[in-house]
Design a protein around this motif. Structure first.
Motif, PDB file in Angstrom:
ATOM      1  N   GLU A 308      -1.950 -17.441 103.756  1.00  0.00           N
ATOM      2  CA  GLU A 308      -1.312 -17.707 102.462  1.00  0.00           C
ATOM      3  C   GLU A 308      -0.142 -18.674 102.618  1.00  0.00           C
ATOM      4  O   GLU A 308       0.046 -19.579 101.791  1.00  0.00           O
ATOM      5  CB  GLU A 308      -0.834 -16.397 101.844  1.00  0.00           C
ATOM      6  N   ALA A 311      -1.552 -22.173 103.178  1.00  0.00           N
ATOM      7  CA  ALA A 311      -2.081 -22.725 101.930  1.00  0.00           C
ATOM      8  C   ALA A 311      -0.950 -23.173 101.005  1.00  0.00           C
ATOM      9  O   ALA A 311      -1.042 -24.229 100.357  1.00  0.00           O
ATOM     10  CB  ALA A 311      -2.964 -21.690 101.238  1.00  0.00           C
ATOM     11  N   ARG A 312       0.122 -22.385 100.943  1.00  0.00           N
ATOM     12  CA  ARG A 312       1.262 -22.747 100.091  1.00  0.00           C
ATOM     13  C   ARG A 312       1.929 -24.011 100.608  1.00  0.00           C
ATOM     14  O   ARG A 312       2.290 -24.900  99.827  1.00  0.00           O
ATOM     15  CB  ARG A 312       2.258 -21.592 100.047  1.00  0.00           C
ATOM     16  N   SER A 315      -0.259 -27.057  99.742  1.00  0.00           N
ATOM     17  CA  SER A 315      -0.196 -27.353  98.310  1.00  0.00           C
ATOM     18  C   SER A 315       1.131 -27.999  97.930  1.00  0.00           C
ATOM     19  O   SER A 315       1.168 -28.999  97.196  1.00  0.00           O
ATOM     20  CB  SER A 315      -0.412 -26.069  97.505  1.00  0.00           C
ATOM     21  N   PRO A 320      -4.692 -30.049  98.710  1.00  0.00           N
ATOM     22  CA  PRO A 320      -5.422 -29.175  97.789  1.00  0.00           C
ATOM     23  C   PRO A 320      -5.025 -27.716  97.931  1.00  0.00           C
ATOM     24  O   PRO A 320      -4.867 -27.214  99.049  1.00  0.00           O
ATOM     25  CB  PRO A 320      -6.886 -29.391  98.181  1.00  0.00           C
ATOM     26  N   ALA A 321      -4.870 -27.028  96.793  1.00  0.00           N
ATOM     27  CA  ALA A 321      -4.455 -25.629  96.797  1.00  0.00           C
ATOM     28  C   ALA A 321      -5.539 -24.712  97.346  1.00  0.00           C
ATOM     29  O   ALA A 321      -5.245 -23.607  97.802  1.00  0.00           O
ATOM     30  CB  ALA A 321      -4.064 -25.198  95.385  1.00  0.00           C
ATOM     31  N   ASP A 322      -6.801 -25.151  97.295  1.00  0.00           N
ATOM     32  CA  ASP A 322      -7.913 -24.292  97.734  1.00  0.00           C
ATOM     33  C   ASP A 322      -8.540 -24.757  99.043  1.00  0.00           C
ATOM     34  O   ASP A 322      -9.724 -24.545  99.282  1.00  0.00           O
ATOM     35  CB  ASP A 322      -8.988 -24.221  96.641  1.00  0.00           C
ATOM     36  N   GLU A 325     -10.187 -21.967 101.081  1.00  0.00           N
ATOM     37  CA  GLU A 325     -11.434 -21.452 100.521  1.00  0.00           C
ATOM     38  C   GLU A 325     -12.566 -22.461 100.563  1.00  0.00           C
ATOM     39  O   GLU A 325     -13.740 -22.093 100.666  1.00  0.00           O
ATOM     40  CB  GLU A 325     -11.219 -21.004  99.068  1.00  0.00           C
ATOM     41  N   ASN A 326     -12.221 -23.753 100.477  1.00  0.00           N
ATOM     42  CA  ASN A 326     -13.252 -24.788 100.356  1.00  0.00           C
ATOM     43  C   ASN A 326     -13.000 -25.955 101.307  1.00  0.00           C
ATOM     44  O   ASN A 326     -12.834 -27.093 100.879  1.00  0.00           O
ATOM     45  CB  ASN A 326     -13.311 -25.305  98.912  1.00  0.00           C
ATOM     46  N   ARG A 329     -15.087 -29.199 101.037  1.00  0.00           N
ATOM     47  CA  ARG A 329     -14.844 -30.067  99.892  1.00  0.00           C
ATOM     48  C   ARG A 329     -13.844 -31.161 100.231  1.00  0.00           C
ATOM     49  O   ARG A 329     -13.830 -32.219  99.595  1.00  0.00           O
ATOM     50  CB  ARG A 329     -14.343 -29.233  98.709  1.00  0.00           C
ATOM     51  N   TYR A 330     -13.011 -30.932 101.232  1.00  0.00           N
ATOM     52  CA  TYR A 330     -11.889 -31.835 101.488  1.00  0.00           C
ATOM     53  C   TYR A 330     -11.894 -32.481 102.877  1.00  0.00           C
ATOM     54  O   TYR A 330     -11.401 -33.600 103.029  1.00  0.00           O
ATOM     55  CB  TYR A 330     -10.576 -31.073 101.302  1.00  0.00           C
TER      56      TYR A 330
END
Length: 435
Positions: A308, A311-312, A315, A320-322, A325-326, A329-330
């Motif tokens: 967490e 991720a923060r 962001s 990317p914030a996700d 999770e993904n 995608r990035y």
């Protein structure tokens, strides 16, 4: 101040006056020295060395060449970690959020790839939108809100080191104890740290291949840093093989995300990350012992709190914030992926870790010149650790390349960097000494 006279004095083995060192570094930071003069100074230091007093003067001059950060409004211990560089060494990416999840504030100033080693900033730049050089206000905000921020040197923070760092990379002057000491500690002093832990690597993939030399470097770093008022300790760690099971930029970032999700348990990488987390917590006074600190770090990891925090941080710095999770995608993938097959059955007994780092550069994942653009997609993943039993034709790694020709060449090079033996090898402990 006449630069060539200072260069000549050091070339002739004379001890430089602190005032001359300050003048030379001030001129370097102001852009008044040519790359030739900077390279000549670095080479003179490489050959003639520096006294402890000269190293302190160089470190302080470089730290004072720009701003010094202040953290008065943050009520956590201000702590950091630095590695002298290795292959597959992405420890900082996981360590900073783990330490932050345990109650530290970690303003981490990192660097790009140096020589055959990968750079934390190059790995982070594989994340779309991630700002590696935010202004001081944003840097402060991210540390305060996320608990950690991993960024690069801005023009205002130890600017003299930024230029010297780039020139050392292409003039074969990386492995100089005075220059390594001043480079690492100038950034750390400018960052306003209270405590620091150092990962000094030894082995064929480190700048200090000899363990005795690594201990000399660690002693230099610890003595200079403590003398400058930053509580500092160091661990000597093994770099006779890649630390992670990946070497490259996006591939090491994927490895980081997998680690934070709990996917790298019982690996050499986990051992090192948790050991440094414990060292940071003990040095900062949050944990009373290494055992307590490691337990805190394990809980931060298993509970998801470290993920967490990461991720923060991403962001807040524009990514990317996700991402957690993904990742697909990035994080871009190389168009060609090719397995590297074992040529015979036996045990993976030894490898040329430096050669693996050079192979990443050959793929386009590193720099030969300071201005080179790198391909973040390329590198190696699924690297098997030494001590693994393999069968002929079994994959020992996966190459990520821009085209078939590069993949074929890299696969052949990587296979040649490993030795397969009939007997199970005795391996060097991943952590050997604390200073």
């Amino acid at each position: 101040m006449i630069p060539q006279e200072i260069i000549r004095s050091k070339r002739d083995g004379e001890e430089l006056d602190p005032a001359d060192i300050r003048s030379f570094i001030a001129a370097l930071a102001a852009g008044h020295l040519s790359e030739g003069q900077i390279g000549a100074f670095a080479m003179a230091v490489w050959f003639k060395g520096m006294s402890r007093g000269e190293i302190v003067a160089l470190t302080l001059a470089m730290a004072d060449s720009g701003d010094r950060l202040q953290w008065a409004d943050i009520d956590r211990p201000i702590a950091d970690k630095h590695s002298t560089g290795g292959v597959g060494d992405n420890v900082s990416l996981m360590l900073a959020p783990i330490a932050a999840a345990c109650g530290l504030a970690v303003p981490m100033i990192s660097g790009r790839g140096l020589g055959h080693t990968g750079g934390t900033l190059d790995k982070l730049e594989s994340i779309p939108g991630y700002m590696i050089t935010p202004d001081a206000d944003l840097f402060h905000k991210v540390v305060k809100q996320a608990g950690c921020a991993i960024i690069g040197q801005t023009g205002a923070l130890a600017p003299a080191d930024g230029r010297l760092y780039a020139v050392r990379d292409v003039t074969a002057t990386v492995d100089s104890i005075p220059l390594i000491t001043a480079s690492i500690l100038s950034k750390k002093l400018a960052a306003g740290l209270q405590t620091l832990v150092l990962d000094v690597k030894a082995g064929n993939g480190a700048f200090m291949a000899d363990r005795a030399q690594a201990e000399i470097l660690a002693q230099s770093l610890v003595e200079v840093a403590n003398g400058a008022g930053v509580r500092t300790s160091a661990l000597i760690t093994d770099m006779n093989q890649p630390l992670a099971d990946a070497a490259g930029n996006a591939v090491e970032m994927r490895n980081c995300l997998d680690f934070l999700a709990g996917g790298k348990a019982d690996t050499r990488l986990e051992t090192v990350v948790l050991a440094f987390a414990a060292e940071m917590l003990v040095t900062s006074g949050i944990a009373a012992s290494s055992e307590e600190g490691e337990g805190m770090a394990r809980r931060a990891l298993s509970s998801g709190r470290a993920a967490e925090v990461f991720a923060r941080m991403v962001s807040l710095l524009g990514g990317p914030a996700d991402l957690m999770e993904n990742p697909d995608r990035y994080l871009a993938r190389a168009p060609v992926e090719k397995p590297v097959l074992a040529a015979r059955s036996g045990w993976l007994a030894a490898c040329n870790a430096r050669g693996i780092g050079v192979s990443v550069i050959d793929l386009g994942g590193g720099r030969r010149h300071p201005a080179d653009r790198i391909d973040h997609r390329v590198g190696f993943s699924e690297l098997l650790p030494l001590g693994t039993r393999v069968s002929a034709g079994e994959p020992i790694a996966l190459v990520h390349a821009a085209d078939d020709t590069a993949a074929q060449s890299a696969a052949a090079a990587l296979a040649a960097h490993y030795r397969i033996a009939e007997e199970k090898p005795e391996l060097t402990p991943v952590i050997s000494t604390r200073i």
